[in-house]
Design a protein around this motif. Sequence first.
Motif, mmCIF file in Angstrom:
data_model
loop_
_atom_site.group_PDB
_atom_site.id
_atom_site.type_symbol
_atom_site.label_atom_id
_atom_site.label_comp_id
_atom_site.label_asym_id
_atom_site.label_seq_id
_atom_site.Cartn_x
_atom_site.Cartn_y
_atom_site.Cartn_z
ATOM 1 N N TYR A 257 0.840 -1.206 0.000
ATOM 2 C CA TYR A 257 0.000 0.000 0.000
ATOM 3 C C TYR A 257 0.873 1.255 0.000
ATOM 4 C CZ TYR A 257 -4.142 -2.848 1.277
ATOM 5 O OH TYR A 257 -5.166 -3.751 1.290
ATOM 6 N N ALA B 28 -1.311 3.920 1.627
ATOM 7 C CA ALA B 28 -1.314 3.399 3.006
ATOM 8 C C ALA B 28 -2.158 4.276 3.924
ATOM 9 C CB ALA B 28 0.113 3.283 3.527
ATOM 10 N N PRO C 37 -9.685 -0.490 5.225
ATOM 11 C CA PRO C 37 -9.593 0.597 4.242
ATOM 12 C C PRO C 37 -10.812 1.506 4.342
ATOM 13 C CG PRO C 37 -9.136 -1.526 3.214
ATOM 14 C CD PRO C 37 -9.673 -1.808 4.588
ATOM 15 N N LEU D 67 -7.800 1.408 -4.055
ATOM 16 C CA LEU D 67 -6.417 1.256 -3.593
ATOM 17 C C LEU D 67 -5.475 0.928 -4.747
ATOM 18 C CD1 LEU D 67 -7.126 -0.853 -0.371
ATOM 19 C CD2 LEU D 67 -6.549 1.578 -0.458
#
Length: 441
Positions: free
Chosen positions: A76, A82, A212, A219
């Motif tokens: 990520y 992230a 998330p 993502l």
Amino acid sequence: MSQNPSVAIVGGGLAGLAASVALGSAGYSVTLLEARPFLGGRATSYPLNTAEDTSTTIDNCQHVLLRCCTNLIDFYRRLGVAGNVHFYREFYWIEPGGRTSVMKRGLLPAPLHFTESFARLKFLSVGDKVSVANGLLSVKYEYGKRADLEQMTMLDWLREKRQTPRVIERFWRQVLVSAINEDLDRTAAVHGLQVFYLGFLAKADSYEMGIPDVPLADLYSENAWAEYPEVKIRERSAVQQAVMENGRVSKLTTASGAITADSYILALPFERLGTIAPELDLNLSSFTHSPITGIHLWFDRPITDLPHATLLDRTIQWMFNKKEGKYIQLVVSASRSLMQMSREDIIALALKELQEFFPAVKEAQLDHAHVIKEVRATFSAAPNLEQHRPVSTTTIPNLFLAGDWTRSGWPATMEGAVRSGYLAAEAVTKSLGTPQRFLKP
Ligand SMILES: Cc1cc2nc3c(=O)[nH]c(=O)nc-3n(C[C@H](O)[C@H](O)[C@H](O)COP(=O)(O)OP(=O)(O)OC[C@H]3O[C@@H](n4cnc5c(N)ncnc54)[C@H](O)[C@@H]3O)c2cc1C
């Protein structure tokens, strides 16, 4: 043609994406081929597109990670996303009737960091807690040391440690079935001990649960790949076959033409390999699937203000509050018992159980609901399977494997998939004479 070595990667799930970002960041020229019109494989999202709702995007199922998923977090970070993962320190356990217990770390260092909150858990008696504490001590002493953990089931291990049926059901099962997506009598003990060792004992923050706060597919969006011009992503590109010449892969065939590269990574689910690379001599007969069912419910009013909770003693195992307590997602792992049930029966069961935990459900109106049964959610992490999980190198020198089912060191998880992608990327660089390390400890 690029001067950099070229790698064609088949499969845009997390394994293929991780291999792509690793090799792309090391300057390799990567072509990623994904059959579907979106990335993420089994960890993805798409527009709901029902008669009631055409504007909502949903995840195929709530995906969570723990802080000990160091490679997934690294992945990520490489994609610059992230910051879209929110980590929670509190684990909420709710009993039917609504009594809630909270587990979180306190002031003591690992492995004693849960001591204060563990002592206050209401769903376990004092005797239960002594039993669990003894079990956790055994995890600490046996994980990584005992040789037969791969051969025995987790249930047999827990019985050997004299864990009572109530403690097995309310504590061990509640954590492990969701983490490994398999029942205790079908899971190799080594995976169960790994979850508790890495997630609960090794470091004080490793248990923190990451969720998330954007749809999963965001993502891996186009923006996230802008930093990696060496990675060319081709969606709607189903690979038909890896063609062999002189003992090496010479090209991949797709409906729109052939792809050639110096090296090839197949990051596919295990059931797809036989048709695409029949020359690979793999023993896949020991692999079976374990299902997961996700139930999405939209209410006309909030039914809870908790962000998430694990629900004890019922079919539904987890509740995630996706939006203001009105959009709720429920998850049932290893959900074989739901596979033959109709959508309507599953929704009725979910509502009946949910009101035992959240009384507001009784007054709320269900606006709409959606059920996703993922029959092939993950491989079943059964005893004696590890020896059949292939490593990333194959008998074909320029062909490599990735995927959560390969020998990543983890059960079928996003972390396992990313680890397998990094391992395959490392193997490619080694085979080309420029070895690189991508895997985090
Ligand atoms: C419902 C559900 C809930 C889950 N929950 C969690 C969780 O909370 N936490 C967690 O860590 N893990 C969870 N998992 C597991 C996790 O999603 C998987 O382990 C991981 O995403 C697998 O990634 P992969 O890349 O190995 O495989 P996949 O994601 O299966 O990727 C393979 C890709 O290959 C593509 N493909 C197939 N055939 C071809 C072809 N011929 N040509 C080109 N492309 C092709 C597929 O479309 C797919 O995109 C869950 C899984 C499911 C299904």
